[in-house]
Design an enzyme around this catalytic site. Structure first.
Site, PDB file in Angstrom:
ATOM      1  CB  ALA A 114      -3.738   6.856  -5.358  1.00 12.80           C
ATOM      2  N   GLY A 135      -1.033   2.363  -2.439  1.00 10.25           N
ATOM      3  CA  GLY A 135       0.263   2.607  -2.975  1.00 10.25           C
ATOM      4  C   GLY A 135       0.975   3.767  -1.956  1.00 10.25           C
ATOM      5  CG  ASP A 136      -0.106   7.381   1.163  1.00  9.68           C
ATOM      6  OD1 ASP A 136       0.807   8.064   0.977  1.00  9.68           O
ATOM      7  OD2 ASP A 136      -0.812   7.428   2.134  1.00  9.68           O
ATOM      8  CB  THR A 137      -0.143   2.128   2.747  1.00 13.67           C
ATOM      9  OG1 THR A 137      -1.528   2.727   3.115  1.00 13.67           O
ATOM     10  CG2 THR A 137       0.115   1.087   3.941  1.00 13.67           C
TER      11      THR A 137
END
Length: 150
Positions: free
Chosen positions: A30, A33-35
């Site tokens: 995550a 993935g957020d980036t």
């Protein structure tokens, strides 16, 4: 995106294989993935809108905040494979140490699952599938509903 991974693998003399990626904690997936999603959204907004930075930021918030990501995941679930749904479930069930004040527990968990999926696809080098999902999100974004959220 694959080029970035290959460059870092060469520089660090370390390669992530499928087993390595599957062993990465869902919150780490995550994290990356957020980036990935943030970069995608910001790039899209800069290319799609000729507006001041503050307006770009306001539009980006609707995409990247927990509620926006949770709504996006609810919308794309039918498009995901069983393997991808398993990654989402792992991310959703991970126990984060903190919670943002502006998100419900349910939305935050779904958002974490969504981010885990993006991080997983990125680290696996599945750029084509990552782009299919991101394209699907943009193709189905609803204009006028809380800005430009997908």
């Amino acid at each position: 995106m694959r080029e970035l991974l290959e460059r870092l693998e060469k520089r660090l003399n370390k390669k992530f294989d499928e087993l390595d990626v599957r062993m990465v904690h869902p919150l780490v997936l995550a994290y990356i993935g957020d980036t990935i999603y943030d970069l995608f959204v910001r790039t899209y907004l800069v290319m799609a809108y000729n507006v001041p930075v503050h307006q770009l930021h306001v539009k980006a918030i609707d995409f990247v905040r927990a509620k926006g990501q949770a709504d996006t995941l609810r919308h794309i679930e039918k498009f995901l494979t069983q393997e991808e749904l398993d990654i989402v479930r792992r991310g959703r069930n991970a126990k984060p140490g903190t919670m943002p004040r502006n998100a419900t527990v349910a939305d935050y968990r779904l958002a974490t699952g969504f981010e885990s999926l993006l991080g997983y696809l990125y680290l696996m080098g599945k750029d084509e599938r990552l782009f299919e999902i991101l394209d699907y999100i943009l193709d189905n974004a609803k204009e006028g509903e809380k800005g430009e959220r997908g």
